[in-house]
Design a protein around this motif. Structure first.
Motif, PDB file in Angstrom:
ATOM      1  N   PRO A   1      -8.989   7.026  11.490  1.00 56.82           N
ATOM      2  CA  PRO A   1      -8.870   5.617  11.109  1.00 56.82           C
ATOM      3  C   PRO A   1      -8.101   5.398   9.809  1.00 56.82           C
ATOM      4  O   PRO A   1      -8.044   4.276   9.321  1.00 56.82           O
ATOM      5  N   PHE A   2      -7.526   6.470   9.250  1.00 55.22           N
ATOM      6  CA  PHE A   2      -6.826   6.345   7.971  1.00 55.22           C
ATOM      7  C   PHE A   2      -5.329   6.174   8.188  1.00 55.22           C
ATOM      8  O   PHE A   2      -4.814   6.296   9.301  1.00 55.22           O
ATOM      9  N   PHE A   3      -4.635   5.911   7.094  1.00 56.88           N
ATOM     10  CA  PHE A   3      -3.200   5.682   7.146  1.00 56.88           C
ATOM     11  C   PHE A   3      -2.464   6.831   6.469  1.00 56.88           C
ATOM     12  O   PHE A   3      -2.966   7.421   5.504  1.00 56.88           O
ATOM     13  N   PRO A   4      -1.253   7.144   6.931  1.00 54.77           N
ATOM     14  CA  PRO A   4      -0.420   8.091   6.179  1.00 54.77           C
ATOM     15  C   PRO A   4      -0.106   7.501   4.797  1.00 54.77           C
ATOM     16  O   PRO A   4      -0.218   6.290   4.594  1.00 54.77           O
ATOM     17  N   LYS A   5       0.297   8.357   3.889  1.00 56.98           N
ATOM     18  CA  LYS A   5       0.636   7.871   2.547  1.00 56.98           C
ATOM     19  C   LYS A   5       1.998   7.206   2.529  1.00 56.98           C
ATOM     20  O   LYS A   5       2.199   6.190   1.864  1.00 56.98           O
ATOM     21  N   GLU A   6       2.961   7.787   3.263  1.00 54.66           N
ATOM     22  CA  GLU A   6       4.342   7.313   3.142  1.00 54.66           C
ATOM     23  C   GLU A   6       5.145   7.605   4.395  1.00 54.66           C
ATOM     24  O   GLU A   6       4.706   8.370   5.276  1.00 54.66           O
TER      25      GLU A   6
ATOM     26  N   LEU B   1       3.334   3.408   1.991  1.00 52.23           N
ATOM     27  CA  LEU B   1       2.830   2.326   2.824  1.00 52.23           C
ATOM     28  C   LEU B   1       2.083   1.277   2.010  1.00 52.23           C
ATOM     29  O   LEU B   1       2.094   0.096   2.353  1.00 52.23           O
ATOM     30  N   PHE B   2       1.433   1.696   0.914  1.00 54.94           N
ATOM     31  CA  PHE B   2       0.685   0.712   0.136  1.00 54.94           C
ATOM     32  C   PHE B   2       1.604  -0.176  -0.701  1.00 54.94           C
ATOM     33  O   PHE B   2       1.149  -1.120  -1.348  1.00 54.94           O
ATOM     34  N   TYR B   3       2.911   0.083  -0.683  1.00 52.26           N
ATOM     35  CA  TYR B   3       3.887  -0.790  -1.334  1.00 52.26           C
ATOM     36  C   TYR B   3       4.259  -1.999  -0.460  1.00 52.26           C
ATOM     37  O   TYR B   3       4.810  -2.977  -0.965  1.00 52.26           O
ATOM     38  N   LEU B   4       3.999  -1.922   0.840  1.00 52.87           N
ATOM     39  CA  LEU B   4       4.543  -2.892   1.786  1.00 52.87           C
ATOM     40  C   LEU B   4       3.566  -4.048   2.017  1.00 52.87           C
ATOM     41  O   LEU B   4       2.820  -4.070   3.003  1.00 52.87           O
ATOM     42  N   ASP B   5       3.585  -5.009   1.134  1.00 51.04           N
ATOM     43  CA  ASP B   5       2.720  -6.177   1.234  1.00 51.04           C
ATOM     44  C   ASP B   5       3.370  -7.181   2.190  1.00 51.04           C
ATOM     45  O   ASP B   5       4.257  -7.944   1.809  1.00 51.04           O
TER      46      ASP B   5
ATOM     47  N   LYS C   1     -21.295   2.191  -1.307  1.00 53.15           N
ATOM     48  CA  LYS C   1     -20.109   2.387  -2.150  1.00 53.15           C
ATOM     49  C   LYS C   1     -18.997   2.968  -1.288  1.00 53.15           C
ATOM     50  O   LYS C   1     -19.227   3.474  -0.178  1.00 53.15           O
ATOM     51  N   LEU C   2     -17.794   2.916  -1.821  1.00 52.85           N
ATOM     52  CA  LEU C   2     -16.611   3.520  -1.183  1.00 52.85           C
ATOM     53  C   LEU C   2     -15.985   4.440  -2.216  1.00 52.85           C
ATOM     54  O   LEU C   2     -15.469   3.983  -3.240  1.00 52.85           O
ATOM     55  N   ASN C   3     -16.056   5.741  -1.981  1.00 53.73           N
ATOM     56  CA  ASN C   3     -15.511   6.701  -2.947  1.00 53.73           C
ATOM     57  C   ASN C   3     -13.990   6.632  -2.998  1.00 53.73           C
ATOM     58  O   ASN C   3     -13.331   6.399  -1.981  1.00 53.73           O
ATOM     59  N   THR C   4     -13.434   6.849  -4.173  1.00 52.90           N
ATOM     60  CA  THR C   4     -11.988   6.792  -4.309  1.00 52.90           C
ATOM     61  C   THR C   4     -11.331   8.116  -3.879  1.00 52.90           C
ATOM     62  O   THR C   4     -10.153   8.124  -3.593  1.00 52.90           O
TER      63      THR C   4
ATOM     64  N   THR D   1       1.200  12.582   5.355  1.00 55.80           N
ATOM     65  CA  THR D   1      -0.174  12.394   4.904  1.00 55.80           C
ATOM     66  C   THR D   1      -0.523  13.509   3.932  1.00 55.80           C
ATOM     67  O   THR D   1      -0.187  14.671   4.182  1.00 55.80           O
ATOM     68  N   TYR D   2      -1.162  13.160   2.818  1.00 57.93           N
ATOM     69  CA  TYR D   2      -1.538  14.152   1.825  1.00 57.93           C
ATOM     70  C   TYR D   2      -3.047  14.100   1.592  1.00 57.93           C
ATOM     71  O   TYR D   2      -3.653  13.034   1.625  1.00 57.93           O
ATOM     72  N   TYR D   3      -3.626  15.286   1.359  1.00 59.42           N
ATOM     73  CA  TYR D   3      -5.063  15.364   1.126  1.00 59.42           C
ATOM     74  C   TYR D   3      -5.331  15.915  -0.273  1.00 59.42           C
ATOM     75  O   TYR D   3      -4.559  16.735  -0.764  1.00 59.42           O
ATOM     76  N   PRO D   4      -6.433  15.482  -0.914  1.00 60.33           N
ATOM     77  CA  PRO D   4      -7.397  14.505  -0.412  1.00 60.33           C
ATOM     78  C   PRO D   4      -6.788  13.102  -0.368  1.00 60.33           C
ATOM     79  O   PRO D   4      -5.872  12.794  -1.115  1.00 60.33           O
ATOM     80  N   LEU D   5      -7.333  12.274   0.511  1.00 65.56           N
ATOM     81  CA  LEU D   5      -6.852  10.900   0.634  1.00 65.56           C
ATOM     82  C   LEU D   5      -7.200  10.097  -0.618  1.00 65.56           C
ATOM     83  O   LEU D   5      -8.274  10.280  -1.198  1.00 65.56           O
ATOM     84  N   ASN D   6      -6.289   9.231  -1.027  1.00 61.40           N
ATOM     85  CA  ASN D   6      -6.549   8.307  -2.117  1.00 61.40           C
ATOM     86  C   ASN D   6      -7.056   7.013  -1.499  1.00 61.40           C
ATOM     87  O   ASN D   6      -6.302   6.265  -0.885  1.00 61.40           O
ATOM     88  N   MET D   7      -8.364   6.766  -1.637  1.00 64.48           N
ATOM     89  CA  MET D   7      -8.953   5.629  -0.940  1.00 64.48           C
ATOM     90  C   MET D   7      -8.465   4.289  -1.469  1.00 64.48           C
ATOM     91  O   MET D   7      -8.410   3.299  -0.742  1.00 64.48           O
ATOM     92  N   LEU D   8      -8.092   4.243  -2.759  1.00 63.27           N
ATOM     93  CA  LEU D   8      -7.530   2.998  -3.297  1.00 63.27           C
ATOM     94  C   LEU D   8      -6.226   2.662  -2.571  1.00 63.27           C
ATOM     95  O   LEU D   8      -6.006   1.516  -2.161  1.00 63.27           O
ATOM     96  N   GLU D   9      -5.361   3.659  -2.392  1.00 64.06           N
ATOM     97  CA  GLU D   9      -4.113   3.431  -1.654  1.00 64.06           C
ATOM     98  C   GLU D   9      -4.402   3.052  -0.205  1.00 64.06           C
ATOM     99  O   GLU D   9      -3.701   2.221   0.386  1.00 64.06           O
ATOM    100  N   GLN D  10      -5.434   3.668   0.377  1.00 66.13           N
ATOM    101  CA  GLN D  10      -5.807   3.342   1.745  1.00 66.13           C
ATOM    102  C   GLN D  10      -6.227   1.874   1.880  1.00 66.13           C
ATOM    103  O   GLN D  10      -5.822   1.175   2.809  1.00 66.13           O
ATOM    104  N   VAL D  11      -7.044   1.419   0.931  1.00 66.13           N
ATOM    105  CA  VAL D  11      -7.518   0.036   0.977  1.00 66.13           C
ATOM    106  C   VAL D  11      -6.362  -0.943   0.785  1.00 66.13           C
ATOM    107  O   VAL D  11      -6.264  -1.963   1.482  1.00 66.13           O
ATOM    108  N   ILE D  12      -5.464  -0.639  -0.167  1.00 69.05           N
ATOM    109  CA  ILE D  12      -4.310  -1.522  -0.393  1.00 69.05           C
ATOM    110  C   ILE D  12      -3.428  -1.569   0.859  1.00 69.05           C
ATOM    111  O   ILE D  12      -2.930  -2.632   1.245  1.00 69.05           O
ATOM    112  N   THR D  13      -3.236  -0.415   1.510  1.00 65.18           N
ATOM    113  CA  THR D  13      -2.462  -0.389   2.748  1.00 65.18           C
ATOM    114  C   THR D  13      -3.102  -1.285   3.802  1.00 65.18           C
ATOM    115  O   THR D  13      -2.417  -2.060   4.488  1.00 65.18           O
TER     116      THR D  13
END
Length: 273
Positions: A217-222, A179-183, A270-273, A232-244
Motif C-alpha cells: 500500500p506504499f508509494f515509490p519515492k521517485e 513523488l511527494f513533490y507533485l501536488d 500514532k504513525l511512525n516516521t 523505492t528506498y528503505y526504510p520508508l520515510n512515512m512523512l514523504e509517504q503521507v505527503i505523496t
C-alpha cells in the motif's frame, strides 16, 4: 553614518514582518496567537529571514524558501495583503536569482544562496502568487507569477516532465522526480490559469497514479528518467509517504494506504516516521 543607514535599510523587512505578525496576534485565537508569537520572537531574524531550525537552543544559519511559501499561504487564508507583500518582497530580494529561478535556501548570515532550486518550493510560491491575484485583484501578483512560472518551466522541467531540481553550480537538471513533490491540486489550479503547465500536470498525474500498484500500500519515492522506472528506498520515510498521499486529487486511488494509516492509528495511536 553610512554603515548605520545600510543597517537600517537591511533590517527594514525584518522590522515590518515582526510588526505585522504582532498586529495579527491581536485578531486570532489563543492557540494561533501562541504560534505566531513563537514564530515572531524565535524564528525571524533582523533581516526578516525565517530561521529553518533551532538546534540545542541555537538558531541555524539557513532560511528556506519553503517557509516563505507556507507563510504566504497562511497570509492568504487570513486575507492579509500586507503580510503577503512583506514576505513576497523578501523572496524577491533574496531568493530570486538573476538567471530567473528561485533558490531553495539562503545562508541568512552571509546572504549566500544555495545555488539550486527545489521544484516543490517554487511551485508553492507560484501557487501563492496566483491565489493572491484571485484574492486581492492586483496584477503585480500575476506578473510576478508569470516570471516564476517561466523559471520553473526553464529550469525544473525536462521534456514533458517536471524534475526535482536545477543545480546552478553544475548547470544541470535532476534526472528524477520525487513523488511527494507533485501536488496535483496546486498543479491543476496553476494549469487552469497558465495553459503552458497543462501537459506537466497531465504527466505528473500519470506518474502519481501509475505508482499505486508498484509497492502497495506504499508509494515509490521517485520516478527515474534514466531508467524510466520507479525507485523505492528503505526504510520508508512515512512523512514523504503521507505527503505523496495528500498529493492525489482522488482518494479512491489510495484506499490501501489510507487503510494502513487507519490501522496504525487504531492499533498504536500514532504513525511512525
Amino acid at each position: 553614518m553610512i554603515i548605520i543607514i545600510f543597517q537600517i535599510k537591511d533590517y527594514y523587512y525584518g522590522f515590518k514582518l515582526k510588526n505585522e505578525l504582532k498586529a495579527m496576534e491581536r485578531s486570532v485565537s489563543y492557540k494561533e496567537k501562541e504560534l505566531l508569537s513563537v514564530i515572531r520572537r524565535d524564528f525571524i531574524d533582523n533581516r526578516g529571514f525565517i530561521i529553518s531550525k533551532i538546534e540545542n537552543g541555537k538558531p541555524l544559519e539557513y532560511s528556506l524558501l519553503e517557509s516563505y511559501g507556507e507563510l504566504m499561504e497562511y497570509a492568504l487564508l487570513r486575507g492579509d495583503k500586507n503580510l503577503f507583500d512583506i514576505l513576497l518582497s523578501i523572496v524577491d530580494k533574496y531568493f530570486y536569482s538573476k538567471e530567473g529561478y528561485l533558490y531553495w535556501r539562503i545562508n541568512r548570515l552571509n546572504l549566500r544562496p544555495d545555488n539550486s532550486t527545489a521544484l516543490i518550493d517554487s511551485i508553492r510560491i507560484l501557487y501563492a502568487l496566483l491565489c493572491a491575484y484571485d484574492t486581492f485583484k492586483d496584477k503585480k501578483y500575476m506578473e510576478m507569477g508569470e516570471k516564476v512560472a517561466d523559471g520553473i518551466l526553464k529550469f525544473n522541467s525536462s521534456g514533458e516532465f517536471f524534475v526535482d531540481y536545477y543545480d546552478g553550480n553544475m548547470k544541470e537538471k535532476a534526472n528524477k522526480i520525487s513523488l511527494f513533490y507533485l501536488d496535483l491540486r496546486k498543479l491543476k489550479k496553476i494549469a487552469e490559469i497558465l495553459p503552458s503547465f497543462n501537459k506537466y500536470y497531465i504527466t505528473s498525474k500519470k506518474i502519481l497514479e501509475n505508482s499505486v500498484s508498484i509497492n502497495s500500500p506504499f508509494f515509490p519515492k521517485e520516478f527515474d528518467f534514466f531508467t524510466f522506472s520507479y525507485k523505492t528506498y528503505y526504510p520508508l520515510n512515512m512523512l514523504e509517504q503521507v505527503i505523496t498521499a495528500i498529493n492525489f486529487d482522488d482518494t479512491n486511488k489510495i484506499k490501501g494506504f489510507l487503510e494502513f494509516v487507519k490501522n496504525e492509528i487504531n492499533n498504536y495511536n500514532k504513525l511512525n516516521t
